[in-house]
Design an enzyme around this catalytic site. Structure first.
Site, short mmCIF file in Angstrom:
data_model
loop_
_atom_site.label_atom_id
_atom_site.label_comp_id
_atom_site.label_asym_id
_atom_site.label_seq_id
_atom_site.Cartn_x
_atom_site.Cartn_y
_atom_site.Cartn_z
N ARG A 133 0.87 -1.17 0.00
CA ARG A 133 0.00 0.00 0.00
C ARG A 133 0.91 1.22 0.00
O ARG A 133 1.49 1.57 1.02
CB ARG A 133 -0.86 -0.05 1.27
N HIS A 153 -3.21 4.58 4.83
CA HIS A 153 -4.32 3.64 5.00
C HIS A 153 -5.61 4.26 4.45
O HIS A 153 -6.33 3.65 3.67
CB HIS A 153 -4.49 3.29 6.47
N TYR A 162 4.80 5.36 11.12
CA TYR A 162 5.12 3.95 11.35
C TYR A 162 5.93 3.27 10.25
O TYR A 162 6.15 2.08 10.30
CB TYR A 162 3.83 3.16 11.63
C1 LIG Z 1 -13.71 -5.65 13.02
C2 LIG Z 1 -12.89 -4.45 12.70
N1 LIG Z 1 -11.92 -4.07 13.53
C3 LIG Z 1 -11.20 -2.97 13.28
C4 LIG Z 1 -11.42 -2.22 12.17
C5 LIG Z 1 -10.61 -0.95 11.92
N2 LIG Z 1 -9.77 -1.11 10.74
C6 LIG Z 1 -10.16 -0.65 9.53
S1 LIG Z 1 -9.09 -1.07 8.32
C7 LIG Z 1 -8.07 -1.87 9.41
C8 LIG Z 1 -6.84 -2.54 8.91
C9 LIG Z 1 -7.16 -3.57 7.87
O1 LIG Z 1 -5.97 -4.15 7.42
P1 LIG Z 1 -5.96 -5.15 6.20
O2 LIG Z 1 -6.92 -6.28 6.47
O3 LIG Z 1 -4.56 -5.55 5.97
O4 LIG Z 1 -6.55 -4.37 4.97
P2 LIG Z 1 -5.95 -3.05 4.27
O5 LIG Z 1 -6.54 -1.87 4.94
O6 LIG Z 1 -4.47 -3.10 4.39
O7 LIG Z 1 -6.40 -3.11 2.85
C10 LIG Z 1 -8.58 -1.78 10.70
C11 LIG Z 1 -7.93 -2.32 11.90
C12 LIG Z 1 -12.45 -2.64 11.32
N3 LIG Z 1 -12.78 -1.95 10.21
N4 LIG Z 1 -13.18 -3.75 11.59
#
Ligand SMILES: Cc1ncc(C[n+]2csc(CCOP(=O)(O)OP(=O)(O)O)c2C)c(N)n1
Ligand SMILES: Cc1ncc(C[n+]2csc(CCOP(=O)(O)OP(=O)(O)O)c2C)c(N)n1
Ligand SMILES: [Mg+2]
Ligand SMILES: [Mg+2]
Lengths: 364, 345, 364, 345
Positions: A257, A261, A270
């Site tokens: 990415r 985020h 980070y």
């Molecule tokens: C159940 C839940 N916990 C926490 C979050 C907050 N949150 C949103 S995106 C994210 C990280 C997701 O990481 P990843 O699965 O690697 O997907 P990426 O964003 O890198 O595409 C978090 C912790 C959420 N949306 N849902």
């Protein structure tokens, strides 16, 4: 059962734009001639343009939030192109390039990020579910949908997109249990973009993510997620397995990415510039451009055409946003239930009466 | 449907067998209906509610699932996306929580999330309530969690006919329905018209005995208890109108309010913990809608704000006829053990 | 990372009571001479006796329910003996032989099944948590506890017992994610007794359960769960790994639940006599008895002593049940909170006043 | 503690910084306190509430966890078994549901389950509520689910001093506490006495303005809104007593009842859905305890029984000063737009 072995990693196109042999995978891209590859390139380029544009629109206050997919174009476009339109996609918030490839209407797509709707498009229009924000939840939906395809004796399949972080959620693991148990025709497509917000993938997993699935009885493939050909091949293999009754496949697309985020995030807290630079050198678009140029499939005319196309799409996005009207204030009452609901109808009428009590409808 | 057919279709069944017949009928009538859950196939469910269905309809219609409640609900969501009407069984009330996220964040919200484009005609069957002397997590009453969740319908039945008719209506509904089955009444028998046509009456409360002094609202397992209390009260000259609520979301407040406008008094009883339970909502709404009619404060006769206790204590935890009669006293303005408690604050 | 390879299966003692070599595992039972093996045998026999007795007591209406562990004695006793008393055990409802080995007071153990308490014993008395009925939940607790051991720089460890069915739950998979991520000193001990109530293990998993963990970065061992020596060795290896900072290990003990799921269950509805007979031939006690007899470590005196001991324990169990008094009626209010709680104190007092209003305290 | 020290310790902080200081203090004072959650380490949390703590206390005290809420709560249970006092962060309200089972079936019940032998001094911090224009699941108010769950304490703060003091008290409590933080007030500033000693006052409501006509109960994010409404009403000659509830389980009913016995009128406001929300319980209990004192039916000004809507609609969904004033009118017996609705049943 691993289609790739632990630690291996399939690549068909190097960062320098060299086509390398990948036995077992090459046949699956045999039909991708230079025209087809150019079209993949075009979709990747437009996806990037849309993404950059949306990020800019957020900075200008036109939309509230945007989750950039910068750097993940090959993973999304490559996999989307390996599907049929009648297959069903279950994604997270970040699969906007997939949505683009499936022909999403830009107005409906962007309305979510403007705060007008929770899910802009009609899932049945583009065979793509509403984006899931609860991490991992959609993987179970994909499995259930695939079970339905199987019950219908259809050769439609489903695909679940999710991130590296999602692999820690119970839901994703239960999805693998169910998929294996029912040999559901589903593809688990994990974009390992190295981060879950600020957490590096090492917090979630101490081994390559592709190693997880085989223990559930699901073969897995680990590919260079910045290589659109490798991603296409892996997805085509997985789709073929699913369609021919061989059940689920897990794909780990190793990518990065490159942006924050979301537009609210500050990745400098980070991660290092060096790391970013390292991945920039593996940019998913550059290598295709180099390769196409080298084989003479991307001359100035083509480049100009694609550039113009991407300008058009960007203009469409801006127009889409300008076209968005504030929704009818009380419409949030309307689709809570599919059938008439007296309780909610009463609340709606009450609020309507309340609003009407203001001179000139102050609040509406 | 001729009168004869109706007559022929009336059978005396236990409540659990009524549900079995309701499922059978739904599976027969609509091939998009699938039944799924733990141990529901070969075993026929731990209460035998799904007995015989797998043999009759096969493993693609009656699906033994892996042991994972989020998985059950989550795959049901996917099946609903594909046009199916899943009927999920949660083995016991206390095992619904691992599926809570899929229920409240997905099942409840998907229709609204998609602006009405995607329907979630999912029925979630949950044997609930106590009184069976079982071990922890097997006697809970979690209905208020779901009634508080926008986007869900919540119903419960108290007799075999309702069990059959309401289940069919729940499965036919295009909205998700939490269907709570009063497990300690599974063996209650009653006449069931198997030809009864679902008539959208599921959300209507039913007045079981009419009365003029007190409105007593009950649902599910406590309906027979409420009827006993009404009978006892009537011997004491107090006329109690018993209402079987049936639907907990939406609540048929019109029916309850109409009754309270006559009686001026309200008692609500449920097994669930008192704080934030259904009784609170019914008391609050009826107070709003009938304030001028109330002779005394609405009373709640409920489980206590403790976890459901071990079996040795359940007679204390569960509302019974005596506790309802005690509330009847207070409601009628007779002083009793608890009257003083009103004013201690 | 698999300490055993997929499909392999460690056995040190065959069903016929022959000691076979198991390279890598043998050193871990080097200290188990005939006296120690006899003591394992004794605990298994007493466990079986307790189990049979409890089942009978349920039939006689003395207790409400009992989850028999018949057939799983080697898995429970063998693993329990490989732990230290200061290690902490997190189990399900079926680990009553483990509790016995840890010195549980029989009265407190049986009070649960009489309906007097949700968890009879004080977890800190025997370093064993309250039984978990929510399938799989305890595995996360074990990981958290192990993280605590690590933070304390103690060499205590924890062990989570759970069934084959539990492996489908999100919690168990999340427990593996966390354990791997923090290299927590925890043992995942899965008793694959072939069934989750009526569902054969094939509904949960299409591959051996031991294959699941390595994908999470957790080495696993698959053992003959009816072989007390194999179980002991595997647990000792896992405990040693945990204590020496090498993190979690997963053990699949392949066994069979010879009785019903609980005394309420009717297993004839879902499995055949033949299957039962097949497993009866692999009985965990028989093989130890044969071996001990053959090497002359179980003569008539010893047999008589053990038999007498088991009679004593059975008598103790019956006495324990007879000793159980109905608990103080309102005590269910007392331990909801650790600190004084006005809301609940008020409810308790109200109910007390209510009860007092009955002549002669009808309800209490 | 000398006066000087106190004075020196009073600082003007935002609510979020107060929580940061509360965590810092708890981590400093008790080495059994550990803070855990997603993105709380390097990033300092998505709201920067844990900013700097990992650098200060190290990765074994301030723990970035894998992305799994059941995992966070479940491992906290194990840490509590071992004698730790975990403080878990749930990133947003809408992400607490995957951890629901561990909270209601384990955290809430373990002390009772073990006859008091095992303590669960776990604090679960949850930024909650709407008004920040965010996407789905980021604006919910799930407090009623937890307040209905026996065995949990539930609190929320409305100002920086309470944020600091109540958090320290929550962490010091031997019982599990759901600590709801009003995220749209994270940037509210106020004076905070960092030497304030936790004094077991967490469960006491606080009267913010005294009044004689109406008791207005609010908590968390709506406390400032309630104060605005009281000010506006007072210009209109209506004297409103605003109570900041602070603790949602237990509720300080004594304080609310004492107020209603003076005013005779009650309004409760919260963002959460109305049906089965905190307002229902407060209305029902106060009606029970103050029936003879009530001049009019208790009013509820709440979110609607829809899922929290997309940002474009949140001004309609969220209670505001005008909607509270509308309820003030009804409460005072002035007819307005909604008065007729009372009698439509
Ligand atoms: C159940 C839940 N916990 C926490 C979050 C907050 N949150 C949103 S995106 C994210 C990280 C997701 O990481 P990843 O699965 O690697 O997907 P990426 O964003 O890198 O595409 C978090 C912790 C959420 N949306 N849902
Ligand atoms: C969350 C949850 N869902 C369902 C149940 C009901 N239930 C009790 S035991 C059991 C089967 C457990 O199987 P397994 O994990 O193999 O353990 P075993 O009983 O064989 O020892 C089920 C489904 C439960 N206790 N908890
Ligand atoms: Mg990621
Ligand atoms: Mg089992």
């Amino acid at each position: 059962m691993l289609l790739t072995h632990s630690g291996e990693y399939v690549q068909l196109l190097t960062p320098r734009g060299e086509r390398v042999d990948a036995p077992g995978f090459d046949p699956w891209v045999a039909d991708i001639g230079s025209a087809e590859l150019r079209s993949l390139y075009e979709d990747m380029l437009i996806s990037r343009r849309l993404d950059t544009e949306a990020t800019a629109l957020q900075r200008q206050g036109e939309i509230g939030l945007w989750p950039p997919l910068l750097g993940q174009e090959a993973a999304q476009v490559g996999s989307a192109h390996a599907l049929r339109q009648s297959d069903f996609v279950f994604g997270s918030y970040r699969e906007n390039a997939v949505a683009y490839c499936r022909g999403v209407d830009l107005t409906t797509m962007i309305s979510v990020w403007r705060g007008n709707a929770n899910a802009g498009w009609n899932p049945y229009d583009i065979s793509m579910a509403a984006p899931a924000i609860i991490i991992g939840a959609q993987t179970l939906h994909a499995v259930g949908y695939a079970m339905g395809c199987d019950f219908d004796a259809s050769d439609d399949i489903s695909i679940a997109y999710f991130g590296d972080g999602a692999t820690s959620q119970g839901d994703v693991n239960e999805a693998m249990v169910f998929a294996a148990s029912y040999a559901a025709p589903v593809i688990f497509f994990c974009q390992n973009n190295q981060y879950a917000i600020s957490e590096p993938v090492g917090v979630q997993a101490t081994k390559p993510i592709a190693d997880r699935a085989p223990g559930f009885g699901i073969p897995s493939i680990r590919v260079d997620g910045n290589d659109v050909l490798a991603v296409f091949a892996a997805t085509a293999i997985a789709a073929d397995r699913a369609r021919s009754g061989n059940g689920p496949t897990f794909i780990e697309a190793v990518t990065y990415r490159m942006g924050p985020h979301t537009t609210s995030d500050d990745p400098t807290r980070y991660r290092s510039d060096d790391e970013l630079a390292e991945w920039r050198a593996k940019d998913p678009l550059d290598r295709v451009e180099r390769y196409l140029t080298r084989i003479g499939a991307l001359d100035d005319t083509e480049t100009a055409r694609i550039s113009e196309h991407s300008d058009t799409v960007a203009r469409e996005l801006r127009a889409a946003i300008r076209a968005l009207r504030p929704p009818e204030p009380l419409s949030f009452f309307d689709n809570v239930f599919a059938e008439p609901n007296r309780h909610l109808a009463r609340q709606r009428s009450q609020h309507e009466a309340y609003l009407a009590s203001f001179d000139g409808g102050e609040l509406s | 449907m001729t009168e004869q057919a109706t007559a022929g279709a009336v059978r005396t069944l236990t409540l659990s067998k009524s549900i079995n017949e309701g499922l059978r009928r739904a599976l027969t009538d609509d091939d998009k209906v699938v039944v799924m859950g733990e141990d529901i196939g070969e075993l026929g469910g731990v209460f035998r509610v799904t007995d015989g269905l797998k043999a009759e309809f096969g493993p693609q219609r009656v699906i033994d699932t892996p042991l994972a409640e989020a998985g059950i609900i989550g795959t049901a969501v996917g099946l609903a996306y594909r046009g199916y009407r899943p009927v999920c069984e949660i083995q016991f009330d206390g095992f619904i929580y691992p599926g809570f996220d899929q229920i409240v964040a997905q099942v409840a919200k998907l229709h609204a999330r998609t602006n009405g484009d995607v329907r979630m005609p999912i029925t979630i069957r949950v044997p609930f309530g106590g009184g069976i002397g079982s071990v922890e997590h097997h006697s809970e009453s979690p209905e208020a969690y779901f009634a508080h969740t926008a986007g869900l319908r919540v119903v419960t039945c108290s007799n075999p006919q309702d069990a059959y008719s309401m289940l069919r209506e729940a499965i036919a509904s295009d909205d998700p329905v939490l269907f709570f089955e009063p497990k300690r009444r599974y063996w209650t028998k009653g006449e069931v018209d198997l030809e009864h046509v679902p008539d959208q009456s599921m959300e209507r409360a039913r007045v079981l005995t009419s009365g003029t002094d007190i409105t007593l609202v009950a649902y599910g397992p406590l309906v027979p208890t409420a009827l006993d209390a009404a009978a006892a009260a009537s011997e004491d000259g107090i006329s109690v109108e018993v209402i079987d609520l049936r639907s907990l979301q939406p609540v048929d407040f019109d029916a309850v309010a109409a009754s309270v406008r006559v009686t001026g008094r309200l008692i609500v009883t449920h097994e669930a913990q008192r704080f934030g339970g259904m009784g609170a909502e019914i008391s609050a709404t009826i107070t709003e809608r009938c304030f001028e009619f109330l002779e005394s404060a609405p009373e709640r006769v409920t489980g206590f704000d403790t976890p459901y206790p071990p079996a040795a204590f359940e007679d204390h935890f569960l509302p019974d006829m005596d506790r309802i009669l005690d509330a009847v006293d207070r409601s009628m303005g007779r002083r009793n053990s608890l009257s003083e408690w009103r004013f201690d604050g």
